[in-house]
Design a protein around this motif. Structure first.
Motif, short mmCIF file in Angstrom:
data_model
loop_
_atom_site.label_atom_id
_atom_site.label_comp_id
_atom_site.label_asym_id
_atom_site.label_seq_id
_atom_site.Cartn_x
_atom_site.Cartn_y
_atom_site.Cartn_z
N GLY A 2 -12.99 -10.58 47.22
CA GLY A 2 -13.60 -11.47 46.25
C GLY A 2 -12.60 -12.40 45.60
N VAL A 3 -11.44 -11.87 45.23
CA VAL A 3 -10.39 -12.71 44.62
C VAL A 3 -9.87 -13.73 45.63
CG1 VAL A 3 -8.06 -12.67 43.67
CG2 VAL A 3 -9.74 -10.98 42.93
N ILE A 51 -14.49 -0.49 46.09
CA ILE A 51 -14.12 -1.32 44.94
C ILE A 51 -12.85 -2.12 45.24
CG2 ILE A 51 -13.30 -1.25 42.56
CD1 ILE A 51 -15.16 1.12 42.11
N ALA A 52 -11.85 -1.45 45.83
CA ALA A 52 -10.59 -2.13 46.12
C ALA A 52 -10.77 -3.23 47.16
CB ALA A 52 -9.56 -1.10 46.60
N SER A 75 -17.13 -14.29 42.85
CA SER A 75 -16.80 -13.81 41.51
C SER A 75 -17.96 -13.03 40.89
CB SER A 75 -16.42 -14.99 40.61
OG SER A 75 -17.47 -15.96 40.60
N THR A 115 -20.05 -10.58 43.48
CA THR A 115 -19.23 -9.42 43.85
C THR A 115 -19.07 -8.46 42.69
OG1 THR A 115 -18.02 -10.76 45.47
CG2 THR A 115 -16.99 -8.71 44.75
N ALA A 116 -18.84 -9.01 41.50
CA ALA A 116 -18.65 -8.15 40.33
C ALA A 116 -19.93 -7.44 39.93
CB ALA A 116 -18.11 -8.97 39.17
N CYS A 149 -13.56 -4.84 48.14
CA CYS A 149 -14.41 -5.93 47.65
C CYS A 149 -13.68 -6.77 46.60
CB CYS A 149 -15.70 -5.37 47.08
SG CYS A 149 -16.80 -4.64 48.30
N SER A 150 -12.86 -6.14 45.78
CA SER A 150 -12.12 -6.89 44.76
C SER A 150 -11.10 -7.81 45.41
CB SER A 150 -11.42 -5.92 43.80
OG SER A 150 -12.37 -5.12 43.12
N VAL A 151 -10.38 -7.30 46.40
CA VAL A 151 -9.37 -8.13 47.08
C VAL A 151 -10.03 -9.30 47.80
CG1 VAL A 151 -7.65 -8.15 48.92
CG2 VAL A 151 -7.71 -6.25 47.30
N VAL A 208 -18.77 -4.25 42.45
CA VAL A 208 -17.65 -3.64 41.73
C VAL A 208 -18.11 -2.93 40.47
CG1 VAL A 208 -15.46 -4.10 40.59
CG2 VAL A 208 -16.05 -5.33 42.68
#
Length: 271
Positions: A230-231, A223-224, A189, A192-193, A226-228, A197
């Motif tokens: 990370g979530v 960004i896409a 979270s 990663t942010a 790493c966001s996926v 991101v």
């Protein structure tokens, strides 16, 4: 600077890949997210680890010392943006206010703080472009630390930072039995942010019109992805952290036949 970044990041990537590949080749799916917690019995370092062997005591101590040094440096780096944002939103520091310079006829940004005793002195350097006939104003602040001066202001931001650190310590103590899940949750979270991101989002926001198409596409893809990821990791780490299963197995990432007994066993003696 570009060469320094490429060399340092390249060497770091090679070392991380080497450790990850060597660990997976030795322990496979029975390794946890942290190699040290797989190779060492944290409750009793002199007992057999989950993988079925007793590691060398000196090597374990050296590994933990280096890990501690890494965590201290990383923690001091990661917490600085949190301190900065908390000081901005809660104490009114680090804010910019547009001011119109009557002599130059251009808009500059003057840093203000409702809590600072004195505003920083500014040195305005004017650079006239002969071809574009545009005036470029660069505002340099003589002392960036001026907002941290003053007894009242010092007490305010010190108290705020101590409160943040105290909350982190309390959370770490209460969640100490789920340390790996806590590390995975915060890494997926916050890290990663703050490290991937948000910097790319800010970079695209500022330089979108100046970037070539391939660089914009690459940034959006990073960004896409790493966001996926990370979530995904945050969801499963949070599930194990806040709602753990009662019938958890020793090696949950393995198939059913390898979830209980270690298949990597090495005969060794403890020191």
């Amino acid at each position: 600077m570009t060469r320094v970044i490429l060399v340092s990041m390249g060497l770091g990537t090679v070392f991380f890949l080497a450790i990850a590949i060597a660990g997976y080749a030795a322990g496979g799916c029975q390794l946890s997210g942290n190699l040290l917690f797989s190779a060492v019995n944290t409750s009793d370092p002199y007992s057999t680890s989950a993988l079925g062997f007793i590691p060398n005591r000196g090597a374990v101590i050296m590994a933990y010392l280096f890990m501690h040094m890494h965590i201290v440096i990383a923690f001091s780096t990661i917490t600085m943006p949190a301190f900065f944002m908390a000081e901005r939103f809660l104490l009114g520091m680090h804010k910019d206010q547009p001011v119109l310079d009557a002599e130059q006829g251009v808009e500059i940004h003057e840093k203000i703080s409702s809590l600072a005793d004195a505003s920083p002195s500014q040195i305005i350097e004017c650079n006239y472009a002969s071809t574009a006939n545009n005036l470029q104003v660069v505002v340099n602040y003589e002392d960036e630390m001026s907002e941290y001066r003053g007894k009242l202001n010092m007490l305010r931001y010190m108290f705020l930072r101590l409160c943040i650190l105290a909350l982190l310590v309390v959370a770490s103590i209460f969640l100490r039995d789920h340390f790996l899940d806590l590390v995975d949750f915060t890494g997926a979270s916050a890290v990663t942010a703050s490290s991937l991101v948000l910097p790319l989002l800010f970079y695209l926001k500022v330089f979108w019109n100046k970037l070539p198409a391939y660089e914009r596409a690459g940034s959006v893809m990073i960004i896409a992805v790493c966001s996926v990821l990370g979530v995904y990791v945050m969801y499963y780490a949070g599930k194990n952290l806040f709602n753990p299963d009662s019938d958890s197995v020793t090696f949950p990432y393995c198939s059913e036949e390898y979830q209980s007994d270690p298949y990597y066993v090495r005969n060794t003696t403890s020191n």
